[in-house]
Design a protein around this motif. Structure first.
Motif, PDB file in Angstrom:
ATOM      1  N   SER A  84      -9.702  25.363  63.798  1.00 32.44           N
ATOM      2  CA  SER A  84      -9.474  24.258  64.724  1.00 32.44           C
ATOM      3  C   SER A  84      -8.217  24.554  65.535  1.00 32.44           C
ATOM      4  O   SER A  84      -7.208  25.009  64.984  1.00 32.44           O
ATOM      5  CB  SER A  84      -9.289  22.936  63.972  1.00 32.44           C
ATOM      6  OG  SER A  84     -10.470  22.591  63.264  1.00 32.44           O
ATOM      7  N   HIS A  85      -8.296  24.295  66.845  1.00 34.69           N
ATOM      8  CA  HIS A  85      -7.179  24.572  67.741  1.00 34.69           C
ATOM      9  C   HIS A  85      -7.013  23.407  68.711  1.00 34.69           C
ATOM     10  O   HIS A  85      -7.991  22.728  69.041  1.00 34.69           O
ATOM     11  CB  HIS A  85      -7.432  25.878  68.509  1.00 34.69           C
ATOM     12  CG  HIS A  85      -6.235  26.448  69.173  1.00 34.69           C
ATOM     13  ND1 HIS A  85      -5.872  26.102  70.465  1.00 34.69           N
ATOM     14  CD2 HIS A  85      -5.307  27.344  68.743  1.00 34.69           C
ATOM     15  CE1 HIS A  85      -4.777  26.770  70.787  1.00 34.69           C
ATOM     16  NE2 HIS A  85      -4.412  27.535  69.760  1.00 34.69           N
ATOM     17  N   GLU A  86      -5.806  23.190  69.155  1.00 33.76           N
ATOM     18  CA  GLU A  86      -5.549  22.071  70.067  1.00 33.76           C
ATOM     19  C   GLU A  86      -6.266  22.229  71.403  1.00 33.76           C
ATOM     20  O   GLU A  86      -6.431  21.257  72.148  1.00 33.76           O
ATOM     21  CB  GLU A  86      -4.046  21.916  70.305  1.00 33.76           C
ATOM     22  CG  GLU A  86      -3.384  23.111  70.951  1.00 33.76           C
ATOM     23  CD  GLU A  86      -1.877  22.961  71.077  1.00 33.76           C
ATOM     24  OE1 GLU A  86      -1.280  23.766  71.818  1.00 33.76           O
ATOM     25  OE2 GLU A  86      -1.297  22.060  70.440  1.00 33.76           O
ATOM     26  N   SER A 101      -6.854  20.499  59.599  1.00 33.46           N
ATOM     27  CA  SER A 101      -6.620  19.200  58.984  1.00 33.46           C
ATOM     28  C   SER A 101      -5.541  19.277  57.914  1.00 33.46           C
ATOM     29  O   SER A 101      -5.448  20.264  57.172  1.00 33.46           O
ATOM     30  CB  SER A 101      -7.920  18.683  58.361  1.00 33.46           C
ATOM     31  OG  SER A 101      -7.673  17.556  57.563  1.00 33.46           O
ATOM     32  N   THR A 102      -4.740  18.244  57.821  1.00 27.90           N
ATOM     33  CA  THR A 102      -3.724  18.185  56.766  1.00 27.90           C
ATOM     34  C   THR A 102      -4.368  18.034  55.392  1.00 27.90           C
ATOM     35  O   THR A 102      -3.708  18.220  54.368  1.00 27.90           O
ATOM     36  CB  THR A 102      -2.764  17.011  57.010  1.00 27.90           C
ATOM     37  OG1 THR A 102      -3.526  15.794  57.093  1.00 27.90           O
ATOM     38  CG2 THR A 102      -1.983  17.213  58.295  1.00 27.90           C
ATOM     39  N   GLN A 103      -5.664  17.683  55.363  1.00 28.83           N
ATOM     40  CA  GLN A 103      -6.383  17.564  54.100  1.00 28.83           C
ATOM     41  C   GLN A 103      -6.971  18.887  53.638  1.00 28.83           C
ATOM     42  O   GLN A 103      -7.498  18.994  52.524  1.00 28.83           O
ATOM     43  CB  GLN A 103      -7.525  16.538  54.243  1.00 28.83           C
ATOM     44  CG  GLN A 103      -7.077  15.159  54.696  1.00 28.83           C
ATOM     45  CD  GLN A 103      -6.049  14.562  53.757  1.00 28.83           C
ATOM     46  OE1 GLN A 103      -6.236  14.544  52.542  1.00 28.83           O
ATOM     47  NE2 GLN A 103      -4.948  14.091  54.323  1.00 28.83           N
ATOM     48  N   GLU A 106     -12.067  16.713  60.523  1.00 30.55           N
ATOM     49  CA  GLU A 106     -12.193  18.120  60.873  1.00 30.55           C
ATOM     50  C   GLU A 106     -12.821  18.927  59.743  1.00 30.55           C
ATOM     51  O   GLU A 106     -12.664  18.637  58.573  1.00 30.55           O
ATOM     52  CB  GLU A 106     -10.817  18.686  61.214  1.00 30.55           C
ATOM     53  CG  GLU A 106     -10.208  18.001  62.430  1.00 30.55           C
ATOM     54  CD  GLU A 106      -8.871  18.586  62.773  1.00 30.55           C
ATOM     55  OE1 GLU A 106      -8.692  19.778  62.559  1.00 30.55           O
ATOM     56  OE2 GLU A 106      -8.010  17.842  63.258  1.00 30.55           O
ATOM     57  N   ALA A 107     -13.564  19.975  60.142  1.00 28.98           N
ATOM     58  CA  ALA A 107     -14.217  20.846  59.171  1.00 28.98           C
ATOM     59  C   ALA A 107     -13.183  21.669  58.411  1.00 28.98           C
ATOM     60  O   ALA A 107     -12.167  22.081  58.965  1.00 28.98           O
ATOM     61  CB  ALA A 107     -15.197  21.754  59.894  1.00 28.98           C
ATOM     62  N   LEU A 108     -13.472  21.907  57.141  1.00 28.08           N
ATOM     63  CA  LEU A 108     -12.500  22.566  56.264  1.00 28.08           C
ATOM     64  C   LEU A 108     -13.059  23.803  55.566  1.00 28.08           C
ATOM     65  O   LEU A 108     -12.488  24.280  54.610  1.00 28.08           O
ATOM     66  CB  LEU A 108     -12.039  21.576  55.168  1.00 28.08           C
ATOM     67  CG  LEU A 108     -11.679  20.155  55.606  1.00 28.08           C
ATOM     68  CD1 LEU A 108     -11.461  19.273  54.393  1.00 28.08           C
ATOM     69  CD2 LEU A 108     -10.443  20.179  56.471  1.00 28.08           C
ATOM     70  N   ASN A 126      -9.078  28.966  56.812  1.00 29.49           N
ATOM     71  CA  ASN A 126      -9.399  28.084  57.936  1.00 29.49           C
ATOM     72  C   ASN A 126      -8.206  27.698  58.793  1.00 29.49           C
ATOM     73  O   ASN A 126      -8.166  26.599  59.338  1.00 29.49           O
ATOM     74  CB  ASN A 126     -10.113  26.834  57.418  1.00 29.49           C
ATOM     75  CG  ASN A 126     -11.335  27.178  56.608  1.00 29.49           C
ATOM     76  OD1 ASN A 126     -11.357  26.971  55.404  1.00 29.49           O
ATOM     77  ND2 ASN A 126     -12.348  27.737  57.253  1.00 29.49           N
ATOM     78  N   HIS A 127      -7.248  28.601  58.914  1.00 27.37           N
ATOM     79  CA  HIS A 127      -6.171  28.392  59.872  1.00 27.37           C
ATOM     80  C   HIS A 127      -5.858  29.724  60.557  1.00 27.37           C
ATOM     81  O   HIS A 127      -6.149  30.796  60.032  1.00 27.37           O
ATOM     82  CB  HIS A 127      -4.910  27.815  59.208  1.00 27.37           C
ATOM     83  CG  HIS A 127      -4.323  28.676  58.139  1.00 27.37           C
ATOM     84  ND1 HIS A 127      -4.822  28.735  56.855  1.00 27.37           N
ATOM     85  CD2 HIS A 127      -3.248  29.514  58.150  1.00 27.37           C
ATOM     86  CE1 HIS A 127      -4.102  29.570  56.118  1.00 27.37           C
ATOM     87  NE2 HIS A 127      -3.135  30.054  56.893  1.00 27.37           N
TER      88      HIS A 127
END
Length: 358
Positions: free
Chosen positions: A170-172, A267-269, A101-103, A253-254
């Protein structure tokens, strides 16, 4: 990254795109091909890329036909295929299907009695953008100025009484169904909106298949003497508005809206939480900044080049791991100017911060 400044003279969409394509034909073709390679490297199958590009272009044609015409002109002028340019325009929608995923990106805005101003870092993969473009185009009765990857019509920019920053989310609910490219939403807001409310209405009118956040800054007016600013969070699940607190508006980014945050798929990263905490911590310096240069430097705070918003590429053979801050852009709405410098905000100086527009 080489940044080409391109001032387009044509005013009709197809002709404007054709002029853009002729001016940067080699760079447009190379960038379209580079992204097709990158989609594969990031784990998106070629047939998925083709499908998403086709569906996104169909959605674009229905929602913003002038942008579709401009892309056709860009293809004609550059010699790139329309299918490849459609995939490039829908790069966020394609990346919604990637396992990596993009960060990218951090944005911070200050608001006080003089009006809003803001600064953003654009973090991405350097090998994908050896060339980028600053476009100036007459659209209707306004001058649109925007920074974007070469071969795209818009991203970060300013027009009329509004300026706009863009961060990926990013979304589910992403990667389901057909959607208008989020970059096209940004471009249409620049073409048509002069207020936060108008920008929200445009965003809400688009059916989406990927997420992003558009932070819009509105210049002061008689109706709003201090101007306005808000982050518009977009997702297929809905659109939400995030407002400033204490004169500071920050986004990474959240999702920050509580309802949309329940489906956040960052992403968890990602360092998004660390970067947002940093921006809030340096808030007093950001609010006190009185110039574009001061604003960029305040974004780093005492951390300087080691601040978490200054992204450095990891020593990794995998494209998905190699992120860096490619450009820093600051704007004051209503001025028609983008202040920019390649590299991190820690590298910004009065002498080197360039101005596009005005």
């Amino acid at each position: 990254m080489r940044v080409h400044e391109l001032r387009l003279l044509e005013t009709e969409p197809f002709a404007r795109g054709e002029e853009y394509g002729r001016a940067l034909a080699e760079q447009v073709r190379a960038n379209a091909a580079r992204y097709l390679w990158a989609f594969g490297e990031l784990g998106v199958a070629a047939e998925t890329v083709r499908r998403v590009a086709e569906e996104s272009f169909e959605a674009l044609e229905a929602w913003a036909p002038t942008q579709a015409d401009e892309l056709r002109g860009l293809a004609a002028g550059s010699g790139a295929s329309l299918a490849d340019l459609a995939a490039l325009t829908a790069r966020t929608e394609v990346l919604a299907y990637a396992p990596h995923e993009a960060l990218e990106c951090s944005t911070v805005v200050r608001l006080d009695a003089t009006g809003p101003s803001g600064v953003q870092t654009w973090d991405w993969h350097a090998e994908l953008v050896p060339d980028a473009v600053l476009l100036s185009a007459t659209v209707g009765d306004r001058q649109v100025r925007t920074f974007a990857e070469t071969g795209m019509l818009g991203k970060i920019g300013t027009a009329g009484r509004l300026s706009l920053f863009l961060n990926i989310l990013s979304h589910e609910s992403d990667a389901r169904g057909q959607g208008v490219p989020v970059h096209a939403v940004a471009r249409r807001i620049l073409e048509e909106a002069d207020t936060v409310e108008q920008a929200v209405a445009i965003a809400e009118s688009a059916s989406l298949s990927a997420s992003t956040v558009l932070t819009v800054l509105e210049a002061p007016s008689a109706a709003k003497p201090e101007g306005d600013a808000a982050s518009i969070e977009l997702s297929p699940a809905g659109v939400a508005l995030v407002r400033a607190e204490g004169g500071l508006l920050a986004h990474t980014n959240h999702f920050l809206d509580p309802t949309l945050a329940a489906g956040d798929a960052a992403s968890t990263q990602s360092t998004t939480d660390v970067r947002l905490a940093h921006l809030r911590a340096v808030g007093p310096g950001v609010v006190a900044a009185r110039s574009a240069t001061e604003l960029a430097q305040a974004m780093c705070g005492d951390g300087g080049a080691n601040a978490p918003v200054c992204m450095r590429p990891a020593d990794s053979p995998y494209l998905a791991d190699r992120w860096e801050t490619l450009i820093t852009i600051a704007m004051v709405p209503g001025t028609g100017e983008l202040h920019w410098q390649t590299g991190t905000p820690a590298e910004v100086t009065d002498a080197e911060f360039r101005v596009f527009g005005g």
